[in-house]
Motif scaffolding. Structure first.
Motif, PDB file in Angstrom:
ATOM      1  N   MET A 298       0.757  -0.950  -0.155  1.00  0.00           N
ATOM      2  CA  MET A 298      -0.098   0.013   0.206  1.00  0.00           C
ATOM      3  C   MET A 298       0.739   1.501   0.038  1.00  0.00           C
ATOM      4  SD  MET A 298      -3.404  -0.498  -0.218  1.00  0.00           S
ATOM      5  CE  MET A 298      -4.140  -2.027   1.096  1.00  0.00           C
ATOM      6  N   LEU A 299       0.159   2.204  -0.763  1.00  0.00           N
ATOM      7  CA  LEU A 299       1.255   3.044  -0.761  1.00  0.00           C
ATOM      8  C   LEU A 299       0.530   4.459   0.271  1.00  0.00           C
ATOM      9  CD1 LEU A 299       1.179   3.720  -4.693  1.00  0.00           C
ATOM     10  CD2 LEU A 299       3.368   3.288  -3.101  1.00  0.00           C
ATOM     11  N   ARG A 300       0.780   5.034   1.188  1.00  0.00           N
ATOM     12  CA  ARG A 300       0.414   6.090   2.237  1.00  0.00           C
ATOM     13  C   ARG A 300       0.932   7.338   1.789  1.00  0.00           C
ATOM     14  NH1 ARG A 300       0.331   1.327   6.258  1.00  0.00           N
ATOM     15  NH2 ARG A 300      -1.377   0.317   5.203  1.00  0.00           N
ATOM     16  N   GLU A 301      -0.171   8.195   2.116  1.00  0.00           N
ATOM     17  CA  GLU A 301       0.277   9.902   2.421  1.00  0.00           C
ATOM     18  C   GLU A 301      -0.822  10.827   3.351  1.00  0.00           C
ATOM     19  OE1 GLU A 301       2.527  13.124   0.703  1.00  0.00           O
ATOM     20  OE2 GLU A 301       2.164  11.369  -0.101  1.00  0.00           O
ATOM     21  N   MET A 302       0.250  11.020   3.913  1.00  0.00           N
ATOM     22  CA  MET A 302      -0.397  12.590   4.359  1.00  0.00           C
ATOM     23  C   MET A 302      -0.964  13.560   4.380  1.00  0.00           C
ATOM     24  SD  MET A 302      -0.006  10.964   7.667  1.00  0.00           S
ATOM     25  CE  MET A 302      -0.703  12.003   9.188  1.00  0.00           C
ATOM     26  N   GLY A 303      -1.878  14.199   4.957  1.00  0.00           N
ATOM     27  CA  GLY A 303      -2.423  15.056   4.454  1.00  0.00           C
ATOM     28  C   GLY A 303      -3.468  15.502   5.075  1.00  0.00           C
ATOM     29  N   ARG A 304      -4.375  17.330   5.403  1.00  0.00           N
ATOM     30  CA  ARG A 304      -4.950  17.874   5.782  1.00  0.00           C
ATOM     31  C   ARG A 304      -6.961  17.736   5.176  1.00  0.00           C
ATOM     32  NH1 ARG A 304      -6.886  23.305   5.292  1.00  0.00           N
ATOM     33  NH2 ARG A 304      -5.744  23.310   4.509  1.00  0.00           N
ATOM     34  N   VAL A 305      -7.376  17.412   6.293  1.00  0.00           N
ATOM     35  CA  VAL A 305      -8.924  17.500   5.669  1.00  0.00           C
ATOM     36  C   VAL A 305      -9.191  19.006   5.388  1.00  0.00           C
ATOM     37  CG1 VAL A 305     -10.734  17.196   6.213  1.00  0.00           C
ATOM     38  CG2 VAL A 305      -9.595  15.902   6.993  1.00  0.00           C
ATOM     39  N   VAL A 306      -9.764  19.647   4.266  1.00  0.00           N
ATOM     40  CA  VAL A 306     -10.626  20.334   3.349  1.00  0.00           C
ATOM     41  C   VAL A 306     -11.628  20.681   3.224  1.00  0.00           C
ATOM     42  CG1 VAL A 306      -7.981  20.968   2.639  1.00  0.00           C
ATOM     43  CG2 VAL A 306     -10.231  20.654   1.552  1.00  0.00           C
ATOM     44  N   ALA A 307     -12.404  19.608   3.786  1.00  0.00           N
ATOM     45  CA  ALA A 307     -13.767  18.971   3.300  1.00  0.00           C
ATOM     46  C   ALA A 307     -13.814  17.960   3.295  1.00  0.00           C
ATOM     47  CB  ALA A 307     -14.132  19.568   1.960  1.00  0.00           C
ATOM     48  N   VAL A 308     -15.563  17.900   4.153  1.00  0.00           N
ATOM     49  CA  VAL A 308     -16.407  16.845   4.990  1.00  0.00           C
ATOM     50  C   VAL A 308     -17.159  16.632   3.817  1.00  0.00           C
ATOM     51  CG1 VAL A 308     -16.992  14.905   6.171  1.00  0.00           C
ATOM     52  CG2 VAL A 308     -15.071  16.840   6.570  1.00  0.00           C
ATOM     53  N   GLU A 309     -17.572  14.871   2.868  1.00  0.00           N
ATOM     54  CA  GLU A 309     -18.641  14.874   2.629  1.00  0.00           C
ATOM     55  C   GLU A 309     -19.138  13.346   2.808  1.00  0.00           C
ATOM     56  OE1 GLU A 309     -17.331  16.210  -2.608  1.00  0.00           O
ATOM     57  OE2 GLU A 309     -17.817  14.144  -1.863  1.00  0.00           O
ATOM     58  N   THR A 310     -20.962  12.850   2.250  1.00  0.00           N
ATOM     59  CA  THR A 310     -21.612  12.013   3.334  1.00  0.00           C
ATOM     60  C   THR A 310     -20.463  10.619   3.178  1.00  0.00           C
ATOM     61  OG1 THR A 310     -23.201  13.039   1.765  1.00  0.00           O
ATOM     62  CG2 THR A 310     -23.132  10.666   3.009  1.00  0.00           C
ATOM     63  N   ALA A 311     -19.896   9.876   2.237  1.00  0.00           N
ATOM     64  CA  ALA A 311     -18.869   9.025   2.261  1.00  0.00           C
ATOM     65  C   ALA A 311     -18.023   8.918   1.657  1.00  0.00           C
ATOM     66  CB  ALA A 311     -19.740   7.678   1.558  1.00  0.00           C
TER      67      ALA A 311
ATOM     68  N   GLU B 291      -4.330  10.181   7.172  1.00  0.00           N
ATOM     69  CA  GLU B 291      -3.295   9.039   6.033  1.00  0.00           C
ATOM     70  C   GLU B 291      -4.224   8.430   5.009  1.00  0.00           C
ATOM     71  OE1 GLU B 291       0.393   5.920   6.826  1.00  0.00           O
ATOM     72  OE2 GLU B 291      -0.285   6.520   8.643  1.00  0.00           O
ATOM     73  N   ILE B 292      -4.479   8.630   3.882  1.00  0.00           N
ATOM     74  CA  ILE B 292      -4.598   8.010   3.244  1.00  0.00           C
ATOM     75  C   ILE B 292      -3.801   7.004   2.373  1.00  0.00           C
ATOM     76  CG2 ILE B 292      -6.154   9.687   2.758  1.00  0.00           C
ATOM     77  CD1 ILE B 292      -4.236  10.832   0.187  1.00  0.00           C
ATOM     78  N   GLU B 293      -4.478   5.581   1.894  1.00  0.00           N
ATOM     79  CA  GLU B 293      -3.772   4.979   1.102  1.00  0.00           C
ATOM     80  C   GLU B 293      -4.176   4.516   0.306  1.00  0.00           C
ATOM     81  OE1 GLU B 293      -3.932   1.245   3.698  1.00  0.00           O
ATOM     82  OE2 GLU B 293      -6.128   0.629   3.402  1.00  0.00           O
ATOM     83  N   LEU B 294      -3.633   3.577  -1.145  1.00  0.00           N
ATOM     84  CA  LEU B 294      -3.866   3.640  -2.277  1.00  0.00           C
ATOM     85  C   LEU B 294      -3.010   2.439  -2.562  1.00  0.00           C
ATOM     86  CD1 LEU B 294      -5.431   3.785  -4.978  1.00  0.00           C
ATOM     87  CD2 LEU B 294      -3.286   5.555  -5.532  1.00  0.00           C
TER      88      LEU B 294
ATOM     89  N   SER C  31       5.997  12.345  -0.397  1.00  0.00           N
ATOM     90  CA  SER C  31       6.272  10.590   0.006  1.00  0.00           C
ATOM     91  C   SER C  31       6.379   9.388  -1.429  1.00  0.00           C
ATOM     92  CB  SER C  31       5.409  10.137   0.915  1.00  0.00           C
ATOM     93  OG  SER C  31       4.592   9.855   0.149  1.00  0.00           O
ATOM     94  N   LEU C  32       5.225   9.707  -1.779  1.00  0.00           N
ATOM     95  CA  LEU C  32       5.665   8.800  -3.566  1.00  0.00           C
ATOM     96  C   LEU C  32       6.553   9.378  -4.384  1.00  0.00           C
ATOM     97  CD1 LEU C  32       1.580   8.738  -4.494  1.00  0.00           C
ATOM     98  CD2 LEU C  32       2.922   6.977  -2.582  1.00  0.00           C
ATOM     99  N   CYS C  33       7.063  10.672  -4.403  1.00  0.00           N
ATOM    100  CA  CYS C  33       7.789  11.133  -5.237  1.00  0.00           C
ATOM    101  C   CYS C  33       9.666  10.457  -4.441  1.00  0.00           C
ATOM    102  CB  CYS C  33       7.808  12.337  -4.905  1.00  0.00           C
ATOM    103  SG  CYS C  33       7.026  13.528  -6.053  1.00  0.00           S
ATOM    104  N   GLY C  34       9.553  10.361  -3.240  1.00  0.00           N
ATOM    105  CA  GLY C  34      10.755  10.017  -2.776  1.00  0.00           C
ATOM    106  C   GLY C  34      10.797   8.441  -3.020  1.00  0.00           C
ATOM    107  N   LYS C  35      10.366   7.702  -2.944  1.00  0.00           N
ATOM    108  CA  LYS C  35      10.177   6.290  -3.793  1.00  0.00           C
ATOM    109  C   LYS C  35      10.446   5.849  -5.142  1.00  0.00           C
ATOM    110  CE  LYS C  35       7.760   5.325   0.657  1.00  0.00           C
ATOM    111  NZ  LYS C  35       6.168   5.053   1.409  1.00  0.00           N
TER     112      LYS C  35
END
Length: 159
Positions: free
Chosen positions: A1-14, A70-73, A24-28
């Motif tokens: 899994m590729l993981r990245e940290m970020g900041r929430v700017v908007a919240v939706e239903t799902a 933290e989000i993952e893909l 972090s992805l660019c470094g790998k």
């Protein structure tokens, strides 16, 4: 899994919209210094907005604006997406060139451009109608609530 940290700017239903810097992805990646995306994002300080889907472990309703997440893909999504976006249009373009070759050089050039356009159209149709969109989208992995510090609060004094 590729993981990245970020900041929430908007919240939706799902899902939530997350502001990230793709560092972090660019470094790998093997192309580190030669990648156009990495160079532009470092030079401009550009932050990307990403829609992250909720999971059973982390729900969108648990997130607030300015939370760190933290989000993952999955790597398989990156591989499948790359093959689909790069390989399919090129395959259509080469097939069109092979079919147009007996008709001359100008027809071959036109066939390449048309084959490339048809390839991109096919990719659009396949990704929009046939493949589940959720398999290519990032998902929430964890949430860290922001800590309120005294330095961030404004104090107004009256004289």
């Amino acid at each position: 899994m590729l993981r990245e940290m970020g900041r929430v700017v908007a919240v939706e239903t799902a899902s939530v919209w997350v502001e990230t810097i793709p560092s972090s992805l660019c470094g790998k990646c093997a192309a580190r210094a030669g990648c156009g995306q990495g160079i532009v994002s470092r030079a401009s300080g550009h932050r990307g907005l990403v829609q992250a889907l909720e999971t059973s472990a982390v729900r969108a309703r648990d997130c607030r604006v300015d939370d760190e997440v933290e989000i993952e893909l999955p790597e398989s999504a990156v591989l499948k997406g790359s093959l689909l976006v790069y390989f399919a249009p090129l395959l259509f373009a080469i097939a069109a060139v092979l079919l147009a070759q007996p008709y001359g050089e100008f027809a071959t050039v036109i066939a390449f451009v048309l084959g490339l356009a048809v390839g991109f159209a096919v990719v659009r149709v396949v990704t929009h109608w046939l493949l589940p969109r959720q398999s290519f989208e990032p998902r929430l992995y964890s949430v860290t609530q922001p800590q309120t510090s005294v330095a961030n609060t404004a104090v107004i004094a009256r004289h």
